[in-house]
Motif scaffolding. Sequence first.
Motif, PDB file in Angstrom:
ATOM      1  N   UNK A  69     119.151  28.859 -49.419  1.00 41.19           N
ATOM      2  CA  UNK A  69     118.849  27.932 -50.514  1.00 41.19           C
ATOM      3  C   UNK A  69     120.058  27.068 -50.854  1.00 41.19           C
ATOM      4  N   UNK A  70     121.245  27.690 -50.835  1.00 44.88           N
ATOM      5  CA  UNK A  70     122.455  27.011 -51.304  1.00 44.88           C
ATOM      6  C   UNK A  70     123.452  26.863 -50.154  1.00 44.88           C
TER       7      UNK A  70
ATOM      8  N   UNK B 255     103.532  31.840 -45.909  1.00 44.78           N
ATOM      9  CA  UNK B 255     104.111  30.528 -45.608  1.00 44.78           C
ATOM     10  C   UNK B 255     105.019  30.597 -44.384  1.00 44.78           C
ATOM     11  N   UNK B 256     105.758  31.696 -44.220  1.00 44.53           N
ATOM     12  CA  UNK B 256     106.613  31.862 -43.043  1.00 44.53           C
ATOM     13  C   UNK B 256     105.785  31.903 -41.771  1.00 44.53           C
ATOM     14  N   UNK B 257     104.698  32.676 -41.796  1.00 42.70           N
ATOM     15  CA  UNK B 257     103.848  32.789 -40.613  1.00 42.70           C
ATOM     16  C   UNK B 257     103.221  31.444 -40.262  1.00 42.70           C
ATOM     17  N   UNK B 258     102.758  30.713 -41.270  1.00 40.30           N
ATOM     18  CA  UNK B 258     102.161  29.398 -41.015  1.00 40.30           C
ATOM     19  C   UNK B 258     103.194  28.431 -40.436  1.00 40.30           C
ATOM     20  N   UNK B 259     104.418  28.479 -40.972  1.00 38.99           N
ATOM     21  CA  UNK B 259     105.472  27.592 -40.477  1.00 38.99           C
ATOM     22  C   UNK B 259     105.854  27.948 -39.043  1.00 38.99           C
TER      23      UNK B 259
ATOM     24  N   UNK C 152     104.046  38.298 -50.758  1.00 37.36           N
ATOM     25  CA  UNK C 152     102.935  38.002 -49.856  1.00 37.36           C
ATOM     26  C   UNK C 152     102.785  36.499 -49.631  1.00 37.36           C
ATOM     27  N   UNK C 153     102.916  35.729 -50.702  1.00 33.44           N
ATOM     28  CA  UNK C 153     102.811  34.273 -50.580  1.00 33.44           C
ATOM     29  C   UNK C 153     103.920  33.722 -49.690  1.00 33.44           C
TER      30      UNK C 153
ATOM     31  N   UNK D 272     109.981  29.224 -50.940  1.00 31.97           N
ATOM     32  CA  UNK D 272     108.831  28.938 -51.790  1.00 31.97           C
ATOM     33  C   UNK D 272     108.271  27.535 -51.568  1.00 31.97           C
ATOM     34  N   UNK D 273     108.814  26.822 -50.594  1.00 26.98           N
ATOM     35  CA  UNK D 273     108.369  25.468 -50.261  1.00 26.98           C
ATOM     36  C   UNK D 273     107.930  25.447 -48.798  1.00 26.98           C
ATOM     37  N   UNK D 274     106.618  25.524 -48.519  1.00 27.28           N
ATOM     38  CA  UNK D 274     106.136  25.576 -47.132  1.00 27.28           C
ATOM     39  C   UNK D 274     106.647  24.428 -46.263  1.00 27.28           C
ATOM     40  N   UNK D 275     106.762  23.235 -46.833  1.00 24.97           N
ATOM     41  CA  UNK D 275     107.259  22.101 -46.045  1.00 24.97           C
ATOM     42  C   UNK D 275     108.708  22.319 -45.634  1.00 24.97           C
TER      43      UNK D 275
END
Length: 316
Positions: free
Chosen positions: A39-40, A98-102, A93-94, A62-65
């Motif tokens: 993040x930083x 997002x990691x799997x989708x990315x 879980x959320x 927390x940002x899928x993009x």
Amino acid sequence: MPQKNIIAVLGATGAQGGGLVRAILNDKSGRFAARALTRDVNSEKAKALAQLGAEVVATDVDDPASLRRAFEGATGAFCVTFFWAHFSPEKELTEVHAMADAAKAAGLRHVIWSTLDDTRLRVPLTDNRMPTLGGKYKVPHFDAKGEANHFFTAAGVPTTFLNTSFYWDNFIYFGMGPRKGADGKLVLALPMADKKLPSIAAEDIGRCAYGIFQRGRELVGKTVGIAGEHLTGAQFAAEFTKALGTPVIYQAVPHDVYRKLGFPGAEDLGNMFQYKCEFEKEYCASRDLAFSRSVNPALQTFAQWLAANKSRIPIA
């Protein structure tokens, strides 16, 4: 010169991810390149990784993009979450979804997902041997990770599921090391009865992950587990005694007592230790020492780790 295979490492400034980044950078063959995701990018740890030669990229789980951009052009990725930053299995879980989708969108050839057992497979919610937490979990920080495994499978992402173990670093950072009792003697209090606890140096988790990446696709689709040693509380205390040069007594804390200690996560951890005790044979077997050493020949024993880190362990 052929292009290096890039491994994108989430949690690169944390315990597991940091160990993997350093393992990649320390490999003189140069077969892989490390993309450190954090993040930083201006933190001291991030700057240190950049100085060692890592590509440091700002990434927000927390940002899928942001995740999709971070994985673009990489060969593989190491995915990890940090439950203790928010104490929310739903958030975990959320994040993993997002990691799997990315990973799928980026066409990654190999992902290592740092996961844990879904304890509900052995202790269903109807089983009252330990309390149900949040209405849906027995050990929230285990169960959410285990439940999240299916995101990678459902997305068709080539994944190795890496079951990790208790960090010895918890003796430094989470107040789990020996403490002085009322009589002034050092006591190591753990809710493990007389059972063996699979455990490992956090740095070695990253090194084991690197060994898995080095094997190519051999372990894709497999669930593997790692540990540095399987030790009882009494054996931990004996090693502390030798390293510190003063007697350390092991105290087995009852699980019900541990759950009521009142610190954030006490119930979760109390259930976790109970699970490890009640399923000692299965839990140890799933974290095979020979396999761990095969992917990380420099795997440390607890005595070796303690010799290097005893001065960092706070004795309260």
